[in-house]
Design a protein around this motif. Structure first.
Motif, PDB file in Angstrom:
ATOM      1  N   ALA B  79      55.893  34.297 -35.484  1.00 37.61           N
ATOM      2  CA  ALA B  79      57.356  34.351 -35.298  1.00 37.61           C
ATOM      3  C   ALA B  79      57.753  35.497 -34.376  1.00 37.61           C
ATOM      4  O   ALA B  79      58.888  35.542 -33.887  1.00 37.61           O
ATOM      5  N   GLU B  80      56.825  36.401 -34.104  1.00 37.15           N
ATOM      6  CA  GLU B  80      57.105  37.495 -33.168  1.00 37.15           C
ATOM      7  C   GLU B  80      57.438  36.921 -31.782  1.00 37.15           C
ATOM      8  O   GLU B  80      58.192  37.517 -31.030  1.00 37.15           O
ATOM      9  N   ASN B  81      56.863  35.745 -31.484  1.00 37.13           N
ATOM     10  CA  ASN B  81      57.150  35.063 -30.220  1.00 37.13           C
ATOM     11  C   ASN B  81      58.349  34.119 -30.433  1.00 37.13           C
ATOM     12  O   ASN B  81      58.203  32.985 -30.898  1.00 37.13           O
ATOM     13  N   VAL B  82      59.531  34.597 -30.077  1.00 38.91           N
ATOM     14  CA  VAL B  82      60.772  33.875 -30.386  1.00 38.91           C
ATOM     15  C   VAL B  82      60.857  32.542 -29.646  1.00 38.91           C
ATOM     16  O   VAL B  82      61.252  31.518 -30.220  1.00 38.91           O
ATOM     17  N   THR B  83      60.451  32.536 -28.376  1.00 38.48           N
ATOM     18  CA  THR B  83      60.530  31.291 -27.592  1.00 38.48           C
ATOM     19  C   THR B  83      59.645  30.211 -28.199  1.00 38.48           C
ATOM     20  O   THR B  83      60.092  29.077 -28.453  1.00 38.48           O
ATOM     21  N   LEU B  84      58.395  30.563 -28.465  1.00 36.73           N
ATOM     22  CA  LEU B  84      57.465  29.601 -29.076  1.00 36.73           C
ATOM     23  C   LEU B  84      58.016  29.139 -30.430  1.00 36.73           C
ATOM     24  O   LEU B  84      57.991  27.943 -30.748  1.00 36.73           O
ATOM     25  N   SER B  85      58.509  30.096 -31.218  1.00 34.29           N
ATOM     26  CA  SER B  85      59.012  29.767 -32.556  1.00 34.29           C
ATOM     27  C   SER B  85      60.114  28.720 -32.488  1.00 34.29           C
ATOM     28  O   SER B  85      60.143  27.774 -33.282  1.00 34.29           O
ATOM     29  N   ARG B  86      61.014  28.900 -31.544  1.00 34.89           N
ATOM     30  CA  ARG B  86      62.134  27.947 -31.449  1.00 34.89           C
ATOM     31  C   ARG B  86      61.633  26.558 -31.045  1.00 34.89           C
ATOM     32  O   ARG B  86      62.170  25.552 -31.500  1.00 34.89           O
ATOM     33  N   GLU B  87      60.592  26.513 -30.212  1.00 36.21           N
ATOM     34  CA  GLU B  87      60.008  25.204 -29.862  1.00 36.21           C
ATOM     35  C   GLU B  87      59.397  24.546 -31.095  1.00 36.21           C
ATOM     36  O   GLU B  87      59.503  23.341 -31.288  1.00 36.21           O
ATOM     37  N   VAL B  88      58.762  25.360 -31.938  1.00 31.56           N
ATOM     38  CA  VAL B  88      58.139  24.816 -33.158  1.00 31.56           C
ATOM     39  C   VAL B  88      59.222  24.348 -34.130  1.00 31.56           C
ATOM     40  O   VAL B  88      59.124  23.256 -34.709  1.00 31.56           O
ATOM     41  N   ILE B  89      60.259  25.155 -34.297  1.00 32.53           N
ATOM     42  CA  ILE B  89      61.350  24.796 -35.221  1.00 32.53           C
ATOM     43  C   ILE B  89      61.964  23.446 -34.806  1.00 32.53           C
ATOM     44  O   ILE B  89      62.311  22.617 -35.638  1.00 32.53           O
ATOM     45  N   ALA B  90      62.032  23.224 -33.493  1.00 29.54           N
ATOM     46  CA  ALA B  90      62.593  21.959 -32.999  1.00 29.54           C
ATOM     47  C   ALA B  90      61.735  20.757 -33.405  1.00 29.54           C
ATOM     48  O   ALA B  90      62.235  19.633 -33.508  1.00 29.54           O
ATOM     49  N   GLU B  91      60.437  20.991 -33.629  1.00 30.80           N
ATOM     50  CA  GLU B  91      59.529  19.890 -34.019  1.00 30.80           C
ATOM     51  C   GLU B  91      59.531  19.651 -35.531  1.00 30.80           C
ATOM     52  O   GLU B  91      59.085  18.600 -35.999  1.00 30.80           O
ATOM     53  N   MET B  92      59.984  20.626 -36.312  1.00 30.02           N
ATOM     54  CA  MET B  92      59.849  20.550 -37.770  1.00 30.02           C
ATOM     55  C   MET B  92      60.537  19.351 -38.420  1.00 30.02           C
ATOM     56  O   MET B  92      59.974  18.748 -39.346  1.00 30.02           O
ATOM     57  N   PRO B  93      61.757  18.969 -37.962  1.00 26.44           N
ATOM     58  CA  PRO B  93      62.437  17.860 -38.649  1.00 26.44           C
ATOM     59  C   PRO B  93      61.609  16.580 -38.719  1.00 26.44           C
ATOM     60  O   PRO B  93      61.724  15.820 -39.678  1.00 26.44           O
ATOM     61  N   LYS B  94      60.718  16.364 -37.722  1.00 29.55           N
ATOM     62  CA  LYS B  94      59.894  15.150 -37.721  1.00 29.55           C
ATOM     63  C   LYS B  94      58.953  15.087 -38.929  1.00 29.55           C
ATOM     64  O   LYS B  94      58.437  14.037 -39.270  1.00 29.55           O
ATOM     65  N   PHE B  95      58.688  16.263 -39.519  1.00 33.84           N
ATOM     66  CA  PHE B  95      57.705  16.302 -40.601  1.00 33.84           C
ATOM     67  C   PHE B  95      58.321  16.488 -41.983  1.00 33.84           C
ATOM     68  O   PHE B  95      57.653  16.310 -42.990  1.00 33.84           O
ATOM     69  N   MET B  96      59.600  16.862 -42.046  1.00 31.51           N
ATOM     70  CA  MET B  96      60.174  17.264 -43.331  1.00 31.51           C
ATOM     71  C   MET B  96      60.262  16.118 -44.338  1.00 31.51           C
ATOM     72  O   MET B  96      60.295  16.373 -45.532  1.00 31.51           O
ATOM     73  N   ASP B  97      60.286  14.849 -43.868  1.00 28.84           N
ATOM     74  CA  ASP B  97      60.337  13.794 -44.890  1.00 28.84           C
ATOM     75  C   ASP B  97      59.017  13.049 -45.063  1.00 28.84           C
ATOM     76  O   ASP B  97      58.975  11.965 -45.632  1.00 28.84           O
ATOM     77  N   LYS B  98      57.915  13.671 -44.637  1.00 23.93           N
ATOM     78  CA  LYS B  98      56.590  13.109 -44.974  1.00 23.93           C
ATOM     79  C   LYS B  98      56.427  13.194 -46.496  1.00 23.93           C
ATOM     80  O   LYS B  98      56.945  14.130 -47.130  1.00 23.93           O
ATOM     81  N   PRO B  99      55.676  12.250 -47.082  1.00 22.98           N
ATOM     82  CA  PRO B  99      55.676  12.143 -48.555  1.00 22.98           C
ATOM     83  C   PRO B  99      55.089  13.354 -49.309  1.00 22.98           C
ATOM     84  O   PRO B  99      55.385  13.519 -50.484  1.00 22.98           O
ATOM     85  N   ASN B 100      54.265  14.189 -48.650  1.00 22.65           N
ATOM     86  CA  ASN B 100      53.698  15.327 -49.403  1.00 22.65           C
ATOM     87  C   ASN B 100      54.375  16.655 -49.053  1.00 22.65           C
ATOM     88  O   ASN B 100      53.908  17.716 -49.473  1.00 22.65           O
ATOM     89  N   VAL B 101      55.475  16.626 -48.300  1.00 25.84           N
ATOM     90  CA  VAL B 101      56.133  17.880 -47.900  1.00 25.84           C
ATOM     91  C   VAL B 101      57.140  18.321 -48.962  1.00 25.84           C
ATOM     92  O   VAL B 101      57.991  17.539 -49.393  1.00 25.84           O
ATOM     93  N   LEU B 102      57.014  19.593 -49.389  1.00 31.83           N
ATOM     94  CA  LEU B 102      57.909  20.126 -50.424  1.00 31.83           C
ATOM     95  C   LEU B 102      59.052  20.955 -49.846  1.00 31.83           C
ATOM     96  O   LEU B 102      60.056  21.170 -50.511  1.00 31.83           O
TER      97      LEU B 102
END
Ligand SMILES: [Zn+2]
Lengths: 82, 289
Positions: B79-102
């Motif tokens: 997370a020290e790399n803010v630019t990379l972090s924001r790119e990753v955060i943008a990808e997260m919604p695709k995974f949040m409703d996978k059946p094993n994600v809490l």
């Protein structure tokens, strides 16, 4: 809940081992080139000796583990996010 | 004995570990997204990691009868790399409703820096706005106290519901502020340098074990998933009942994780006569390894 006798029986061997280990590290520091007495301002040594004082305390309300944790903790203010 | 390991990095462990966990009573594991030991070069590396957590790992675990759950985020260190972090955060919604994600985790702080705080706030905000549970990594050693207090302040700022947040790696000096504010806490048992099974048992006794989970956070470093079991042995030897053990090492994680509809394990309650009664004699006879 264990009795104090049971606590002593169960945990004495490890306390003995840790105390000897600590003593051995102190001896090693003394033997090392430029012994710790030459650098008493090293923060880690100060923390180390402060912790030994807590261990030696006879205060039953001491909460020793927490006190030693705080000795080893950075307590400077948080950075600003702006 | 039924055990849930609420924090383990299975991607770093072998199939042998899974098998031995299953043989020693582990019925479910929860795996937060974390630092791989090196900094990844692009957001796509995280996407592949999230695919591993939501696709490959549940299958490995299931092959020995363990249920695998996971958490998605960018970890505190990268997370020290803010630019990379924001790119990753943008990808997260695709995974949040996978059946094993809490939920979102393990987010947190590593060196208590400004950049880490910015990304912590953005991920906590994402979780709160979308109704996700949050799992939090607190820094180690000298940074733990300050980092934990910073995290508590930021969670308040973002309006997180404490009953939906677990703050992990608490120790003697950080457990009280976490529990006092209504959060769940996790105690992590490391073989070297940090919390030991015996000290964790002390804290369970001192604070009562409510809203407390115990884990071994085994990963690619020096670590041992069976430290969790060592803690159960010590806790039992101190005269606590089998139901108390089940409540802490199985039912507490069930209670916290069940706030996500994806979590399927139910609490275990012993019937009358099923309670094995540890005696004072047994405790006295037990010796330290
Ligand atoms: Zn972790």
């Amino acid at each position: 809940m264990l009795s104090s006798q049971q606590v002593l029986d169960r945990y004495f061997p490890e306390v003995r081992a840790w105390l000897i280990q600590t003593a051995a590290v102190m001896d090693r520091l003394d033997r090392a080139a430029g012994s710790p007495h030459a650098v008493p301002e090293d923060e880690r040594l100060i923390q180390f000796y402060k912790s030994l004082e807590v261990l030696a305390s006879n205060d039953h309300e001491a909460d020793r583990a927490k006190k030693i944790q705080m000795i080893f903790s950075d307590q400077t203010p948080a950075p600003s996010r702006d | 004995m039924y055990i849930i390991d609420p924090h383990i990095h299975c991607v770093s462990r072998t199939m042998d570990d899974y098998e031995r966990l299953a043989m020693s009573g582990v019925v479910a594991v929860s795996e937060p997204a974390f630092w791989a030991g090196y900094d990844r070069s692009c957001a796509q590396s995280f996407v592949d990691y999230f695919r591993q957590l939501t696709g490959f790992e549940p299958g490995r675990a299931a092959s020995v009868g363990i249920q695998h759950y996971t958490w998605i985020c960018i970890n505190a260190k990268e997370a020290e790399n803010v630019t990379l972090s924001r790119e990753v955060i943008a990808e997260m919604p695709k995974f949040m409703d996978k059946p094993n994600v809490l939920g979102v985790g393990e987010i947190g702080l590593n060196k208590n820096t400004k950049n880490e705080s910015i990304i912590f706030m953005e991920q906590a905000d994402f979780a709160v706005k979308n109704g996700h549970l949050i799992l939090i990594h607190t820094p180690h050693l000298m940074d733990k106290y300050k980092g934990t207090m910073m995290i508590l302040d930021m969670l308040k700022e973002v309006g997180a519901d404490p009953s939906r947040v677990l703050i992990d790696h608490v120790e003697e000096h950080t457990i009280a502020p976490v529990l006092d504010r209504g959060f769940w806490c996790g105690m992590t048992l490391y073989p070297v340098s940090k919390m030991t099974p015996h000290r964790a048992a002390d804290m369970l006794e001192n604070y009562g074990g409510e809203r407390t989970c115990v884990n071994a956070a085994a990963d690619w470093g020096v670590s041992d998933p069976f430290n969790l079991h060592r803690c159960t042995l010590d806790f039992r030897a101190r005269g606590h009942s089998e139901q108390q053990l089940l409540d802490i090492f199985h039912n507490n994680p069930v209670k916290f994780f069940s706030q996500s509809p994806n979590f399927k394990v139910k609490p275990v309650v012993l019937g009358e006569g099923e309670e094995a009664k540890p005696t004072a004699t047994r405790a006295a006879e037990a010796t330290v390894r």
